[in-house]
Motif scaffolding. Structure first.
Motif, PDB file in Angstrom:
ATOM      1  N   SER A 199      12.515   3.347   0.583  1.00  0.00           N
ATOM      2  CA  SER A 199      13.875   3.308   1.112  1.00  0.00           C
ATOM      3  C   SER A 199      14.699   4.437   0.494  1.00  0.00           C
ATOM      4  O   SER A 199      14.474   4.825  -0.653  1.00  0.00           O
ATOM      5  N   PRO A 200      15.646   4.990   1.266  1.00  0.00           N
ATOM      6  CA  PRO A 200      16.499   6.056   0.731  1.00  0.00           C
ATOM      7  C   PRO A 200      17.197   5.611  -0.560  1.00  0.00           C
ATOM      8  O   PRO A 200      17.380   6.413  -1.471  1.00  0.00           O
ATOM      9  N   ARG A 201      17.527   4.323  -0.635  1.00  0.00           N
ATOM     10  CA  ARG A 201      18.193   3.803  -1.835  1.00  0.00           C
ATOM     11  C   ARG A 201      17.330   3.995  -3.075  1.00  0.00           C
ATOM     12  O   ARG A 201      17.784   4.410  -4.124  1.00  0.00           O
ATOM     13  N   SER A 202      16.059   3.690  -2.908  1.00  0.00           N
ATOM     14  CA  SER A 202      15.149   3.810  -4.033  1.00  0.00           C
ATOM     15  C   SER A 202      14.762   5.271  -4.285  1.00  0.00           C
ATOM     16  O   SER A 202      14.709   5.725  -5.425  1.00  0.00           O
ATOM     17  N   ARG A 203      14.557   5.997  -3.209  1.00  0.00           N
ATOM     18  CA  ARG A 203      14.138   7.402  -3.357  1.00  0.00           C
ATOM     19  C   ARG A 203      15.228   8.269  -3.956  1.00  0.00           C
ATOM     20  O   ARG A 203      14.959   9.317  -4.529  1.00  0.00           O
ATOM     21  N   SER A 204      16.487   7.849  -3.784  1.00  0.00           N
ATOM     22  CA  SER A 204      17.566   8.682  -4.315  1.00  0.00           C
ATOM     23  C   SER A 204      17.744   8.470  -5.820  1.00  0.00           C
ATOM     24  O   SER A 204      18.553   9.129  -6.454  1.00  0.00           O
ATOM     25  N   LYS A 205      16.974   7.538  -6.386  1.00  0.00           N
ATOM     26  CA  LYS A 205      17.038   7.370  -7.837  1.00  0.00           C
ATOM     27  C   LYS A 205      16.218   8.453  -8.533  1.00  0.00           C
ATOM     28  O   LYS A 205      15.173   8.844  -8.022  1.00  0.00           O
ATOM     29  N   THR A 262       4.441  10.675  -4.582  1.00  0.00           N
ATOM     30  CA  THR A 262       3.656  11.321  -3.520  1.00  0.00           C
ATOM     31  C   THR A 262       3.987  10.705  -2.157  1.00  0.00           C
ATOM     32  O   THR A 262       3.912  11.379  -1.148  1.00  0.00           O
ATOM     33  N   PHE A 263       4.333   9.401  -2.121  1.00  0.00           N
ATOM     34  CA  PHE A 263       4.698   8.828  -0.819  1.00  0.00           C
ATOM     35  C   PHE A 263       6.193   8.557  -0.713  1.00  0.00           C
ATOM     36  O   PHE A 263       6.694   8.209   0.357  1.00  0.00           O
ATOM     37  N   ALA A 264       6.911   8.693  -1.797  1.00  0.00           N
ATOM     38  CA  ALA A 264       8.352   8.472  -1.781  1.00  0.00           C
ATOM     39  C   ALA A 264       9.037   9.557  -2.603  1.00  0.00           C
ATOM     40  O   ALA A 264       9.542   9.295  -3.688  1.00  0.00           O
ATOM     41  N   PRO A 265       9.032  10.788  -2.074  1.00  0.00           N
ATOM     42  CA  PRO A 265       9.602  11.892  -2.859  1.00  0.00           C
ATOM     43  C   PRO A 265      11.092  11.703  -3.120  1.00  0.00           C
ATOM     44  O   PRO A 265      11.764  11.021  -2.345  1.00  0.00           O
ATOM     45  N   PHE A 266      11.527  12.299  -4.208  1.00  0.00           N
ATOM     46  CA  PHE A 266      12.937  12.219  -4.586  1.00  0.00           C
ATOM     47  C   PHE A 266      13.804  12.738  -3.443  1.00  0.00           C
ATOM     48  O   PHE A 266      13.516  13.762  -2.840  1.00  0.00           O
ATOM     49  N   LEU A 267      14.843  11.959  -3.119  1.00  0.00           N
ATOM     50  CA  LEU A 267      15.731  12.307  -2.005  1.00  0.00           C
ATOM     51  C   LEU A 267      17.148  12.374  -2.551  1.00  0.00           C
ATOM     52  O   LEU A 267      17.817  11.341  -2.673  1.00  0.00           O
ATOM     53  N   PRO A 268      17.604  13.564  -2.928  1.00  0.00           N
ATOM     54  CA  PRO A 268      18.929  13.640  -3.541  1.00  0.00           C
ATOM     55  C   PRO A 268      20.009  13.232  -2.538  1.00  0.00           C
ATOM     56  O   PRO A 268      19.902  13.570  -1.356  1.00  0.00           O
ATOM     57  N   ARG A 293       0.806  -1.218   0.000  1.00  0.00           N
ATOM     58  CA  ARG A 293       0.000   0.000   0.000  1.00  0.00           C
ATOM     59  C   ARG A 293       0.839   1.268   0.000  1.00  0.00           C
ATOM     60  O   ARG A 293       0.599   2.181  -0.739  1.00  0.00           O
ATOM     61  N   ALA A 294       1.834   1.317   0.843  1.00  0.00           N
ATOM     62  CA  ALA A 294       2.634   2.533   0.929  1.00  0.00           C
ATOM     63  C   ALA A 294       3.975   2.373   0.205  1.00  0.00           C
ATOM     64  O   ALA A 294       4.910   3.113   0.456  1.00  0.00           O
ATOM     65  N   GLY A 295       4.033   1.415  -0.692  1.00  0.00           N
ATOM     66  CA  GLY A 295       5.280   1.227  -1.446  1.00  0.00           C
ATOM     67  C   GLY A 295       6.382   0.599  -0.613  1.00  0.00           C
ATOM     68  O   GLY A 295       7.544   0.611  -0.999  1.00  0.00           O
ATOM     69  N   ASP A 296       5.999   0.017   0.542  1.00  0.00           N
ATOM     70  CA  ASP A 296       7.003  -0.517   1.457  1.00  0.00           C
ATOM     71  C   ASP A 296       7.514  -1.899   1.045  1.00  0.00           C
ATOM     72  O   ASP A 296       8.351  -2.493   1.723  1.00  0.00           O
TER      73      ASP A 296
END
Ligand code: HEC
Length: 119
Positions: free
Chosen positions: A66-72, A111-117, A45-48
């Motif tokens: 995860s930061p790993r995925s969000r940093s992509k 929307t639930f996993a914004p880009f995290l540079p 549900r939350a992309g977890d």
């Protein structure tokens, strides 16, 4: 007056086709519907990554939060969605979803996993 018409015609010629080529804006809401239909069972549900099918998979679905995925970047994630991830049950979606649908679903994920540079 003729000068003005000329300028208008010129502007239409220069920018008319450009406006047509512009894709429609992203729609996270319809992306959410696509996500629920196709991605929820694995990514959860939350992309977890804890969807109902996740337990039966040897390669677990990515935790999109995860930061790993969000940093992509969007481009990297789009590549995964479109072409799939090699040696994993994540197949490519380009045959089933249109370019626009894949962009929408990515905008929903953002929307639930914004880009995290990474700094
Ligand atoms: C059969 C289960 C399954 C389904 C259905 C599924 N995925 Fe995946 N997904 C995975 C697995 C497994 C991975 C790869 C995990 C790894 O690389 O270790 C993955 C990876 C990804 C990645 C790459 C993440 C990263 O950090 O590179 C994205 C983005 C993604 N999925 C989005 C989607 C979207 C969008 C949908 C629906 C259109 C979807 N997935 C449907 C299992 C699934």
């Amino acid at each position: 007056m003729r000068g003005l018409l000329f300028v208008l015609a010129w502007l239409m010629m220069m920018f008319g086709s450009w406006a047509l080529a512009e894709t429609r804006p992203l729609n996270p809401q319809s992306g959410g519907t696509i996500y629920q239909q196709h991605c929820l069972r694995c990514h959860g549900r939350a992309g977890d990554g804890l969807g109902s099918d996740a337990r039966s998979l040897i390669v677990p679905p990515e935790n999109l939060q995860s930061p790993r995925s969000r940093s992509k970047t969007d481009r990297e994630l789009m590549l995964g969605i479109s072409q799939g991830v090699l040696f994993s049950p994540m197949h490519g979606w380009r045959d089933r979803l249109s370019e626009q649908e894949m962009r929408d679903v990515l905008s929903y994920i953002r929307t639930f996993a914004p880009f995290l540079p990474v700094t």
